[in-house]
Design an enzyme around this catalytic site. Sequence first.
Site, short mmCIF file in Angstrom:
data_model
loop_
_atom_site.label_atom_id
_atom_site.label_comp_id
_atom_site.label_asym_id
_atom_site.label_seq_id
_atom_site.Cartn_x
_atom_site.Cartn_y
_atom_site.Cartn_z
N ALA A 67 0.74 -1.13 -0.33
CA ALA A 67 0.40 0.04 -0.06
C ALA A 67 0.41 1.34 0.04
O ALA A 67 2.22 1.09 0.18
CB ALA A 67 -0.61 0.34 1.05
N GLU A 114 3.95 -5.27 7.41
CA GLU A 114 2.60 -4.94 7.91
C GLU A 114 3.32 -4.96 9.61
O GLU A 114 2.98 -3.46 10.35
CB GLU A 114 1.43 -5.27 7.56
N MET A 167 34.01 -5.49 18.97
CA MET A 167 33.99 -4.63 17.57
C MET A 167 34.73 -4.76 16.81
O MET A 167 33.97 -4.92 15.85
CB MET A 167 34.13 -3.06 18.77
N LYS A 199 45.72 5.03 20.70
CA LYS A 199 45.28 5.73 19.20
C LYS A 199 45.66 6.83 18.37
O LYS A 199 45.56 6.30 17.33
CB LYS A 199 43.01 6.28 19.94
N GLY A 201 0.80 -5.49 0.57
CA GLY A 201 -0.88 -5.15 -0.22
C GLY A 201 -0.60 -5.36 -1.37
O GLY A 201 -1.99 -6.40 -2.15
N GLU A 247 -1.31 -9.24 -0.72
CA GLU A 247 -2.20 -9.86 -1.11
C GLU A 247 -3.46 -8.95 -2.18
O GLU A 247 -4.85 -10.34 -2.13
CB GLU A 247 -3.27 -8.74 0.40
N ASN A 259 27.23 -2.04 18.84
CA ASN A 259 27.60 -3.76 19.17
C ASN A 259 26.13 -4.33 18.85
O ASN A 259 25.32 -3.90 20.30
CB ASN A 259 28.61 -4.09 20.45
#
Length: 706
Positions: free
Chosen positions: A65, A136, A317, A400, A111, A114, A446
């Site tokens: 739909a 749906e 991770m 880092k 739909g 359907e 995660n």
Amino acid sequence: MNNLTLNIDNSIATLTFDLKNSKANKLSFELLAELDKVLDDIKENSEIKALVIDSAKPSIFIAGADIKEIEAMSTQEEIYEQISKGDDILNKLEKLTIPTIAYIHGACMGGGLELALCCNYRIATTNEKTKLAFPEVKLGFFPGLGGTQRAPKLVGLMTALEMILTGKNYDAKKALKIGLVNEIFDNGQKEFKLKEFITKVLENKIQNKKLSFVNNLMQKFSLTRAYVYKKSLETIEKKVNKDFKAPYTALDVIKKTFNEPFEKGIEIEAKAFSNLAASKESKYMIKLFFMFEKLNKNFDKTQVPITNVAVLGNGVMGKGIIWLFSKFLNEVRIKIRKIEQAHDIINSVAKLYDSSIKRRSMSQNQVDFKLNKISYTDEFNGLSQTQLAIEAIIEDEDAKKEAFEELEAVMDKDSIIATNTSSISIEKLGSELKNKKNFLGIHFFNPVNIMPLVEVIPSSHTSKKTINRVIELLTSCGKTPIIVGDCAGFIVNRILLPYINEAAFILEEGSDIKTIDKLLKEFGMPMGPFTLADTVGIDIGFKVATILNESYGSRMAVAPILTKVYNDLKLLGKKDKKGFYLHNTKDLDINTEVSKLLSSNRKTFTDKEIIERCMFIMINEASRCLEEGIVNDPQIIDFAMITGTGFPPYKGGICAYANDMGISYVVDELKKYEKSYGERFKPSLLLEKLNKENKDFKTGEELWKL
């Protein structure tokens, strides 16, 4: 006709759907009105011996739909009127006296399915884009154009319940196996295979697949059906909060109508659908759907898309990121400290493909092909050809920065360096890089193989080209990226950590671990704050909480119990089998070591106060993110909290929840809690402004864009 074309060749009619100005066919009001008229023409034309329904769209039959039309309707009565019209039109298709065949190439959803069920026969192509489903339930309702009535009769009760209650996709082979379609073949064979099928139909040589023994039992005996309904309800209750009505109502409709005449069943379905589609929960789910669509198109295609990446870090991770890129890109290179680590890392990545093999969405050969894309090196100069390198090492600024220095020394000047930090400022991390325009944060959640959200955090130096290349990469890998401003914790962790922290403050003062977790799970969160802390890792949560405390000061002071649990008891959570809970069995037991840390002089809290303290502190922090310009749209915050933390989507997100509670009420309660518990509850300037001007997160846009 604007959207439908009817051709008749040798007494065989082909009705082709081609919704104008749209890439997809949708059952809009306009298209349904055209269908109504053309069905009358077909009915009156005695020359036509059979009808084929087809699509002119390259990879879509009918996508369902028109959701925007449903969203625009506000009352149950209005929706019921339109649904009833749609039912009349599809019933007209079903009652045609000539054989009808749906030729399904591409997506056949909601739909669209359907409509296909109203045909006597269905053919599906073996193309990978051919999928059949009733999605749906993900929009807060269920199939409302006869799906709950026709599907159980065609494929059996158990299979229909699975389709309707889960929204699961079925490819052509699976659809054939369950009897949803009558035949499958390659779209390239269409010309002669379809002609052959029509001939067999006219000779009455095609029969629908017989129901399995178990499904046949369901059709015949009420006792077996009652057992299936009971088990289905138990499954829903385990997975779905009681406040989200769609699956519960769908089950109830099927249960009530299974043995009713079709006309009565279709009316019950239409009324129940209309009630759900008009609900606030459904409107929120539809908004979420459109936000996904919008964000997944929020980039310009680049001339040089990223096809190879390097990953530094092989914790949970890191392995998740390696899995993601091995699935979608040409090459993934792992930077490891010792070559001996490679075998274990690749084995761990392989395990993330297990669910794909179990679901049969991938074969073992396909998985092996993906894994063969992974190479590794213990030298930084082995990354010289990499287009993008992402680090996912420990949450330590110095470590880092050292990695970035090594990367920049060997990588090309056009290559991108990214960090998966969950809380450290991107500006800080990139401060010593020479080529700052190609540096940014890419924060995955995660588990990477499940969570769709990725926060993309540029620094003040990051170029638009770099941002766009990364957004394109992530979207091509099936993720939904949002761009957020640089601050400690970004959006999700900055808002979520105060929630966990507040639960810990409540625990120290009174209540207990299980009660707090139970209440917040019943509110709609996927798990309680202590279960979440154990799942994420107490060490990770404590580290992020400490960083937020350093950045935002005393209003984000770490709850003392968290410090004791981490520093004194050395608990890590689920990965170490011991945190707030003991994780040795399926039934989680409280860790008595934690309980012993609590004072014997305990307060009693109402359920309302526990929920409000945990929720309102998040609302307060979300408002500060808007106030500071970290994002400029509360819908982005709502989307992030739903897709990044599991905040109940049917409540619309944290800002929508605040609107529903009422900003004045939220501010009053925050002030009350501020008096009792201190400055962490002091209402933000933005909340005070919204309250003063009688506005909320929906209407107060000018207040956070000053």
